[in-house]
Design a protein around this motif. Structure first.
Motif, PDB file in Angstrom:
ATOM      1  N   ALA A 288     -82.674  34.796  -7.477  1.00  0.00           N
ATOM      2  CA  ALA A 288     -82.491  33.959  -6.768  1.00  0.00           C
ATOM      3  C   ALA A 288     -81.728  34.891  -5.314  1.00  0.00           C
ATOM      4  O   ALA A 288     -81.769  34.576  -4.041  1.00  0.00           O
ATOM      5  CB  ALA A 288     -81.973  32.828  -7.078  1.00  0.00           C
ATOM      6  N   ARG A 289     -80.310  35.742  -5.194  1.00  0.00           N
ATOM      7  CA  ARG A 289     -79.650  36.283  -4.671  1.00  0.00           C
ATOM      8  C   ARG A 289     -81.255  37.377  -4.385  1.00  0.00           C
ATOM      9  O   ARG A 289     -80.633  37.199  -2.598  1.00  0.00           O
ATOM     10  CB  ARG A 289     -78.722  37.468  -5.124  1.00  0.00           C
ATOM     11  N   LEU A 290     -81.868  37.744  -4.737  1.00  0.00           N
ATOM     12  CA  LEU A 290     -82.964  38.204  -3.845  1.00  0.00           C
ATOM     13  C   LEU A 290     -83.227  38.182  -2.188  1.00  0.00           C
ATOM     14  O   LEU A 290     -83.301  38.452  -1.847  1.00  0.00           O
ATOM     15  CB  LEU A 290     -82.886  39.006  -5.390  1.00  0.00           C
ATOM     16  N   TYR A 291     -83.614  36.484  -3.255  1.00  0.00           N
ATOM     17  CA  TYR A 291     -84.745  36.270  -1.559  1.00  0.00           C
ATOM     18  C   TYR A 291     -84.001  35.212  -1.024  1.00  0.00           C
ATOM     19  O   TYR A 291     -84.568  34.334  -0.690  1.00  0.00           O
ATOM     20  CB  TYR A 291     -85.559  36.105  -2.778  1.00  0.00           C
ATOM     21  N   GLN A 292     -82.087  35.313  -1.217  1.00  0.00           N
ATOM     22  CA  GLN A 292     -81.522  34.509  -0.640  1.00  0.00           C
ATOM     23  C   GLN A 292     -82.183  32.832  -0.933  1.00  0.00           C
ATOM     24  O   GLN A 292     -82.373  32.534   0.497  1.00  0.00           O
ATOM     25  CB  GLN A 292     -81.242  34.903   0.969  1.00  0.00           C
ATOM     26  N   LEU A 293     -82.089  32.927  -1.911  1.00  0.00           N
ATOM     27  CA  LEU A 293     -82.980  30.915  -2.263  1.00  0.00           C
ATOM     28  C   LEU A 293     -82.240  30.645  -3.190  1.00  0.00           C
ATOM     29  O   LEU A 293     -80.714  30.923  -4.056  1.00  0.00           O
ATOM     30  CB  LEU A 293     -84.543  30.948  -3.122  1.00  0.00           C
ATOM     31  N   PRO A 294     -81.212  29.111  -2.662  1.00  0.00           N
ATOM     32  CA  PRO A 294     -80.972  28.251  -3.584  1.00  0.00           C
ATOM     33  C   PRO A 294     -81.325  28.074  -5.038  1.00  0.00           C
ATOM     34  O   PRO A 294     -81.852  28.374  -5.286  1.00  0.00           O
ATOM     35  CB  PRO A 294     -81.079  27.055  -2.767  1.00  0.00           C
ATOM     36  N   PRO A 295     -79.985  28.133  -6.532  1.00  0.00           N
ATOM     37  CA  PRO A 295     -81.040  28.134  -7.230  1.00  0.00           C
ATOM     38  C   PRO A 295     -82.024  27.254  -8.097  1.00  0.00           C
ATOM     39  O   PRO A 295     -83.016  27.342  -8.357  1.00  0.00           O
ATOM     40  CB  PRO A 295     -79.867  28.531  -8.265  1.00  0.00           C
TER      41      PRO A 295
END
Length: 424
Positions: A288-295
């Motif tokens: 999720a951090r890799l794509y800057q997405l909220p989990p």
């Protein structure tokens, strides 16, 4: 580029010895024939002695549910935003060819959603998803997505060009929003390649879990006790014990017999003691951090409440989708209209993305009309409704007036109650 040219280009393979820039190092790195044995080992992930993680390619990375979900979700979310051309300072989209090209069908073979979903998928996998602009004179008449694995980016005379299907196109005719550019402004950073350690760990845990539960939850075992003499006798004993384990598992028996004086002890790490569940959850959060997405958008609801889930929804729009949409809008405006054309611009419509629940949406619309921020017809257009007669005027509630202009009440007559200050 005609449709026939496009089909031929899609099957194009680059010539021997051609140097690629901006390619995907996971899929087609273009290792020269003269590469050393160490270079080949390094490419296949076998030279790094500090780790035994599975080799990561785009295809293997997509076997990790979190990676597949991130790429699928982001590409669909960005492709589903309406894309329109506007005159600067106006909110009504331009009708005609531009509306058809951007929001309906970029060419005779692709829908707008399909085209944008494809290029965003390439961006979030390999790092690049270029699109060629076909023109009639200076006017854009079609948009054709290009396979990034068959596209070479290079410079000539200081200017950037794209080679695809045996043809060369100047950068002014190619829409290209990379995930991240390298210092040479040609090569791109692939999120899967840069995140290969985190993805490889997720793959390793998937493989371990599959092996563990595929064997009926029986961990690797060591036989303790008097061992048979000779390799053949030991092999027969090993086969008999394995057969006993398999029969017990097949018949659902809770135990199986062992020769006297022998016992089986598990070796390796117990998944529970190794905190495998927590580790897999952590890898989901890393992706999720890799794509800057909220989990929450990778279906991780571990720490979610109604309140913070709603805040993550806002975070997605403000800090992820808005960034990518701005990059795409400016790239499309520059490449389709040109550097000097300032009369028109291309923008996404985020109205549908921020609607929320129906009650809150209509209350917000009503408030905007009552405070003269929207005309009734502008509000109707937000809900895809036809304009109404006399609906182009701004309205404001009459109860709100400038201070000091409110009407004064008359003084009370004799016998009427008052507060003694001349007002009722």
């Amino acid at each position: 580029m005609s449709p026939d040219d496009y089909r031929r280009a899609s099957g194009y393979r680059r010539s021997e010895g051609e140097q690629r820039s901006g390619g995907n190092p996971l899929e087609n790195p273009g290792i020269p024939i003269s590469a050393s044995y160490e270079e080949f080992l390094r490419f296949f992930g076998q030279l790094d002695t500090t780790t035994q993680l599975p080799p990561v390619t785009i295809e293997s990375a997509m076997e990790v549910p979190a990676v597949l979900s991130a790429v699928a979700f982001l590409s669909r979310a960005l492709a589903s935003l309406p894309l329109h051309a506007y005159r600067r300072g106006e909110d009504k989209p331009l009708d005609g060819d531009f509306e058809m090209l951007l929001n309906e069908a970029p060419n005779g073979e692709w829908t707008s959603f399909g085209w944008r979903q494809y290029i965003w998928q390439q961006v979030f996998m390999g790092g690049r998803g270029p699109t060629y602009i076909e023109r009639a004179g200076t006017k854009a008449v079609a948009l054709w997505p290009m396979d990034p694995n068959l596209t070479t980016v290079f410079r000539r005379g200081g200017k950037r060009f794209y080679r695809f299907g045996g043809e060369e196109y100047p950068a002014t005719d190619v829409i290209d929003v990379p995930f991240m550019l390298k210092a040479n402004q040609l090569d791109v950073v692939s999120p899967i390649y840069k995140g290969r350690k985190a993805i490889g760990l997720a793959l390793a845990m998937n493989n371990f879990a599959g092996t563990f539960f595929g064997s009926g939850g029986v961990p690797p075992l060591a036989l303790q006790g008097p061992l048979p003499a000779g390799p053949e006798a030991f092999k027969r004993a090993q086969e008999q014990i394995q057969r006993a384990i398999d029969m017990a598992r097949k018949n659902g028996a809770p135990f199986f017999g062992m020769p006297p004086g022998h016992e089986l002890k598990s070796i390796g790490v117990d998944p529970d003691k190794g905190q495998m569940t927590a580790a897999r959850l952590f890898q989901l959060q890393e992706i999720a951090r890799l794509y800057q997405l909220p989990p929450v958008f990778l279906q991780d609801l571990t720490n979610n409440t109604f309140t913070n889930a709603e805040q993550q929804d806002l975070q997605l729009i403000k800090h992820t989708l808005l960034h990518w949409s701005t990059a795409f809008e400016q790239e499309c405006s520059l490449k389709i209209f040109g550097q000097r054309s300032r009369a028109r611009q291309i923008r996404h419509d985020f109205t549908a993305a921020i609607k929320g629940d129906l009650k809150s949406w209509f209350e917000a619309i009503a408030r905007a009309i009552q405070t003269a921020q929207l005309t009734p017809n502008e509000a109707r257009r937000l809900n895809n409704r036809p304009p109404a007669e006399n609906g182009d005027k701004l309205y404001i509630q009459g109860a709100t007036v400038p201070l000091g202009t409110q009407p004064l009440m008359k003084a009370p007559k004799n016998g009427d109650e008052g507060d003694g200050d001349g007002t009722a």
